[in-house]
Design a protein around this motif. Structure first.
Motif, PDB file in Angstrom:
ATOM      1  N   LEU A  69       6.252  -6.378   9.436  1.00 45.80           N
ATOM      2  CA  LEU A  69       5.981  -6.220   8.009  1.00 45.80           C
ATOM      3  C   LEU A  69       6.446  -4.840   7.573  1.00 45.80           C
ATOM      4  CD1 LEU A  69       2.331  -7.645   7.894  1.00 45.80           C
ATOM      5  CD2 LEU A  69       4.478  -8.887   7.473  1.00 45.80           C
TER       6      LEU A  69
ATOM      7  N   ILE B 150       3.522  -5.377   0.478  1.00 44.86           N
ATOM      8  CA  ILE B 150       3.958  -5.521   1.864  1.00 44.86           C
ATOM      9  C   ILE B 150       4.767  -6.811   1.956  1.00 44.86           C
ATOM     10  CG2 ILE B 150       3.221  -5.946   4.233  1.00 44.86           C
ATOM     11  CD1 ILE B 150       2.793  -3.097   3.442  1.00 44.86           C
ATOM     12  N   ASN B 151       5.909  -6.744   2.642  1.00 49.50           N
ATOM     13  CA  ASN B 151       6.820  -7.885   2.739  1.00 49.50           C
ATOM     14  C   ASN B 151       7.119  -8.223   4.197  1.00 49.50           C
ATOM     15  OD1 ASN B 151       7.684  -8.117  -0.242  1.00 49.50           O
ATOM     16  ND2 ASN B 151       8.015  -5.958   0.221  1.00 49.50           N
ATOM     17  N   LEU B 152       7.609  -9.450   4.394  1.00 46.30           N
ATOM     18  CA  LEU B 152       8.069  -9.851   5.721  1.00 46.30           C
ATOM     19  C   LEU B 152       9.391  -9.157   5.994  1.00 46.30           C
ATOM     20  CD1 LEU B 152       7.715 -11.660   8.235  1.00 46.30           C
ATOM     21  CD2 LEU B 152       9.102 -13.378   7.045  1.00 46.30           C
TER      22      LEU B 152
END
Length: 408
Positions: free
Chosen positions: A123, A146-148
């Motif tokens: 992440l 928050i992103n992958l």
């Protein structure tokens, strides 16, 4: 009667020696008593003792080579890094200088699923920008997204051969981590096959710009292909080198921009890409020791071999002295880069140099100081120009970055 009793004792003792070797010493003590009383012969005692000793040695070897069962914690590795950045930008096209504070935070976990299969998830902070996980601070202290960042499976299906699928780290080697072709934060999506025996490495990749043919209105899957071949060599105990060649095919002619309508320096016609990108690359990197100082020198050259491209070449060369790992360590680096408008696919090139993309040239200076193990203070300064140099439409671009960063 004595013979029958001896046979029973001998048979039982030998079975015990074979099945329960850990009890061999007490058993042999008992047999010594029986031998001394004449219940069994000295010859029978020696036969049993030899069998017990052989079985005990066999068990010792099995215990020595046995692998303990791996626990969950042994199969999983956590990694992460945090960077706080102050950044100042002076762009000729803007009336005012830009100053901002930014944060990058990343965390990942990697699991050894079986002896041949690994998987990982990571992440990162930031937006959906494919070449940046920086998050600009502001909004009155609002929570940040928050992103992958990554999600992948790695199958080691043969010696030195791996098949990796998902959203992964960039599999293509970048000399001295330079971003002439690929920004350091870029995470390609798709799959690649890699070979590495420590001396020779090779990568063949099939990646997507868009994998859903129903999402772009054209029923097309937008894809790109890449291959790289490299060689690791050494000249002496303190001097090694890497050389390699790459080819990247990104057929985007007639496609719209993939990132916010921006072509980042690439040629466009009517809001669509004007060219395909058939990029050939050659590079070299030398790592040595000068007066006890770790030193890296590199050169990287690219050309878009599409016949319609006019400004189709780019290169970077530079040097780095020192290496920061522990407290008191230092480094200094210098790079000169010149990247013409259609030399590479601009959306994936270094997002800091000249404001990102192509049609840019100039200098990059960097310095770092170790504050403690895996923690450093770093300063980077970009002195660049961008624009249409053939028509004299050049713009100055100055950028300074002060970073406090750590990794774990």
């Amino acid at each position: 009667m004595k013979s029958k009793t001896s046979a029973i004792l001998i048979t039982g003792a030998m079975l015990s020696a074979a099945v329960l070797p850990v009890q061999a010493d007490p058993m042999l003590d008992l047999l010594k008593v029986l031998r001394d009383k004449g219940t069994i012969s000295a010859e029978d005692y020696n036969t049993i003792a030899d069998a017990a000793k052989a079985q005990e040695e066999k068990m010792d070897k099995m215990v020595a080579t046995a692998k303990p069962a791996a626990s969950w914690a042994d199969k999983v590795v956590w990694t992460g890094d945090v960077r706080y950045r102050y950044e100042g930008i002076d762009d000729d096209r803007r009336d005012d200088e830009r100053n901002r504070n930014r944060l990058r935070a990343r965390i990942g976990v990697e699991a050894q699923v079986t002896d041949t299969v690994k998987a990982g998830v990571a992440l990162a902070s930031g937006s959906d920008d494919p070449v940046s996980s920086n998050q600009t601070l502001g909004g009155g202290g609002s929570s940040k997204g928050i992103n992958l960042d990554m999600g992948w499976i790695d199958w080691n299906f043969a010696e030195n051969l791996n098949l990796v699928a998902g959203k992964t780290k960039n599999p293509f080697y970048k000399p001295a981590k330079n971003g002439l072709v690929w920004d350091g934060d870029y995470r390609p999506e798709g799959g690649h096959l890699s070979y590495d025996n420590g001396t020779i490495w090779a990568v063949a990749a099939y990646h997507f710009l868009n994998s859903d043919n129903g999402s772009n209105g054209t029923n097309d899957v937008e894809e790109m292909f890449g291959a790289q071949l490299g060689f690791n060599g050494s000249i002496s105990d303190t001097t090694s080198y890497k050389i390699g060649a790459s080819y990247f095919y990104i057929p985007v002619e007639g496609s719209a921009s993939f990132v916010d309508g921006d072509f980042f320096g690439n040629s466009s016609v009517g809001g669509l890409h004007a060219l395909d990108y058939e990029v050939a690359e050659v590079f070299a990197e030398l790592n040595t020791n000068l007066g006890g100082i770790p030193t890296t020198l590199f050169a990287d050259f690219v050309q878009n071999t599409d016949s319609d491209a006019d400004e189709d070449t780019g290169y970077a060369m530079g040097v780095k002295l020192g290496k920061v790992k522990n407290k008191g360590d230092w480094d200094f680096g210098y790079t000169y880069q010149d990247l013409e408008a259609d030399a590479v696919f601009a959306a994936f090139a270094d997002s800091d140099f000249g404001g990102g993309g192509t049609d840019v040239k100039g200098h990059k200076f960097s310095a770092g100081l170790g504050l403690s193990k895996n923690t450093q203070l770093a300063l980077t300064y970009f002195k660049n120009e961008y624009g249409d140099f053939t028509r004299g439409e050049e713009f100055d671009y100055d950028r300074i970055q002060l970073d406090l960063k750590t990794k774990f």
